[in-house]
Enzyme design. Structure first.
Site, short mmCIF file in Angstrom:
data_model
loop_
_atom_site.label_atom_id
_atom_site.label_comp_id
_atom_site.label_asym_id
_atom_site.label_seq_id
_atom_site.Cartn_x
_atom_site.Cartn_y
_atom_site.Cartn_z
N THR A 77 0.83 -1.22 0.00
CA THR A 77 0.00 0.00 0.00
C THR A 77 0.86 1.26 0.00
O THR A 77 0.72 2.13 -0.87
CB THR A 77 -0.92 -0.01 1.25
N VAL A 78 1.78 1.36 0.96
CA VAL A 78 2.57 2.60 1.06
C VAL A 78 3.60 2.68 -0.07
O VAL A 78 3.77 3.74 -0.69
CB VAL A 78 3.25 2.73 2.46
N GLY A 92 1.15 9.29 10.09
CA GLY A 92 0.96 9.15 8.63
C GLY A 92 1.39 10.41 7.90
O GLY A 92 2.57 10.78 7.91
N GLU A 106 9.57 10.53 8.73
CA GLU A 106 8.38 11.38 8.93
C GLU A 106 7.08 10.57 8.91
O GLU A 106 6.14 10.84 9.67
CB GLU A 106 8.34 12.46 7.83
N LYS A 121 4.66 4.65 18.38
CA LYS A 121 4.69 6.04 17.88
C LYS A 121 5.07 7.01 19.00
O LYS A 121 5.86 7.94 18.78
CB LYS A 121 3.33 6.39 17.27
N VAL A 130 5.10 8.26 12.20
CA VAL A 130 4.15 8.74 13.22
C VAL A 130 3.17 9.70 12.55
O VAL A 130 3.58 10.64 11.86
CB VAL A 130 4.87 9.48 14.37
N GLY A 155 -3.26 5.65 5.69
CA GLY A 155 -3.76 5.65 4.31
C GLY A 155 -2.62 5.75 3.33
O GLY A 155 -1.56 6.31 3.63
N ASP A 211 0.51 -0.13 18.60
CA ASP A 211 0.88 0.78 17.51
C ASP A 211 1.13 2.20 18.06
O ASP A 211 2.17 2.81 17.77
CB ASP A 211 -0.26 0.77 16.48
#
Ligand code: HSE
Length: 404
Positions: free
Chosen positions: A11-12, A129, A124, A200, A127, A297, A196
């Protein structure tokens, strides 16, 4: 020309390729260079994908190619991402990552290797997104002594809590719906149990202190014990329940924790709903500032990775200073922290709660007789826990209030 490799075409990773291609002109202008994706590493093939010819299965092709100077690590997990990142940095290739597990577990070591090899390890996207928060801490708030960071750092749990609040639904049913809609993972443990958010806040705490805050030492509590009944009392008191990740500089050391908290409507995080994330940072000169946006996302996260690629392109051969060394920060025992609690108890146990917590304020909810709810006076957590546990099955639940 600056050649870039992407590790992991999920996805990323596919988002990183999309952002670099779609915003090519702008990204190149801001990098003062032409960026070109040379390789995409993945175990899979992608027949029909416009970049299928760039897909390779052997990381050594990337590591051995002197033309590649920037690597985007979007694989996630510690293994093999750690080995690949380390090897790339040792060869002087900068690495930009969205991988919070790896940053939280090996951040200072990888930063040190980057320093020694005149390249960069930037994170970056790890944390919040797409929300810029690492760069503000590292670049913008450099005149500040940072005093506290409090955030809603997990979109899945914020989505679930928001739904519970709005629909009066219980946790299990809301989680199931969130999974059906793809907002929660099939295995939701890392999100709902706070792991999660813990990683972070470990990263943010480390940047706040300049020392290493190990995620293993951070007290972490998730949202699985929050009920629809808790929200009835929160609403009656004009409050909301949020999973907060907190870090505070105290004279005794750093207080870092992840826990659901009942917060008042004056708290800027009260308004943060659904999948959105937000981080409040307190500096001793600036006071409070807040960073808000999409915490997850494909494209928001990829945008943050690409912002790091641009930074690497601007700093070829030069390491950007990052205030995070390998020395362990001293953490405060949360038992010593003073705060009030919300306590929910069986209806016929009201007198016991009032005896255990003198001065507790009863929350009035019209027409409700099946249980009772109180806000205790602030006290040390250790003392609260002893008194709460002594009440045994008379009590039904407790939630932390904001710190005093
Ligand atoms: N699972 C994470 C969340 C994704 O829900 O916020 C971003 O790290």
């Amino acid at each position: 020309m600056i050649y870039v490799a992407v590790l992991g075409y999920g996805t990323v990773g596919s988002g990183v390729v999309e952002v670099i291609e779609k915003n090519k002109d702008m990204v190149n202008k801001k990098s003062a260079a032409q960026l070109e994706i040379k390789y995409i590493l993945d175990l899979r093939d992608f027949p029909g994908d416009p970049y299928e010819h760039k897909v390779v299965h052997d990381v050594n092709i990337i590591l051995e190619d002197p033309e590649v100077s920037i690597v985007c690590e979007t694989m996630g997990g510690v293994k093999p991402a750690y080995d690949f990142t380390r090897a790339a940095l040792l060869k002087g290739k900068s690495v930009c990552t969205s991988n919070k597990e790896l940053v939280a577990s090996h951040g200072p070591e990888l930063l040190q290797i980057a320093r020694e090899h005149c390249c960069n390890y930037l994170f970056e996207a790890s944390v919040g997104g797409g929300i810029p928060i690492i760069r503000p801490l590292n670049y913008s708030l450099t005149a500040e002594k940072l005093e506290a960071i409090t955030g809603i750092l997990n979109g899945t749990t914020n989505y679930i809590l928001t739904k519970m609040e709005k629909e009066g639904a219980d946790f299990a049913a809301t989680l199931k719906k969130a999974q059906e809609k793809g907002y929660a993972e099939r295995n939701p443990e890392a999100d709902i149990e706070g792991y999660d958010a813990c990683r972070k806040i470990a990263i943010l705490s480390s940047l706040m202190t300049g020392q290493n805050v190990s995620y293993e030492n951070i007290y972490t509590e998730g949202i699985s014990r929050i009920t629809a009944d808790d929200f009835v009392y929160a609403k009656a008191a004009g409050k909301s329940i949020k999973l907060l990740a907190m870090s505070k500089d105290t004279p005794e050391g750093t207080l870092a924790m992840v826990s659901p908290c009942m917060i008042s409507s004056e708290n800027p995080l009260y308004m943060v709903s659904g999948v959105f994330n937000a981080v409040c940072v307190r500096g001793n000169m600036l006071g409070d500032s807040m960073y808000y946006g999409k915490g997850a996302g494909k494209l928001p996260t990829a945008s943050a990775v690409v912002s790091d690629v641009v930074d690497c392109a601007r700093h070829q051969g030069k390491t950007i200073m990052c205030f995070w060394n390998q020395e362990e920060a001293k953490l405060v025992d949360i038992g010593d922290v003073e705060r009030g609690f919300f306590v929910r108890a069986k209806a016929d146990s009201a007198a016991d709660v009032e005896a255990a917590f003198p001065g507790a304020e009863r929350i009035q909810v019209e027409g409700r007789s099946q249980d009772c709810g109180y806000f205790t006076k602030p006290m040390k957590e250790r003392e609260f826990t002893a008194r709460y546990e002594a009440l045994g099955d008379k009590v039904l639940g407790r939630i932390r209030l904001e710190m005093v």
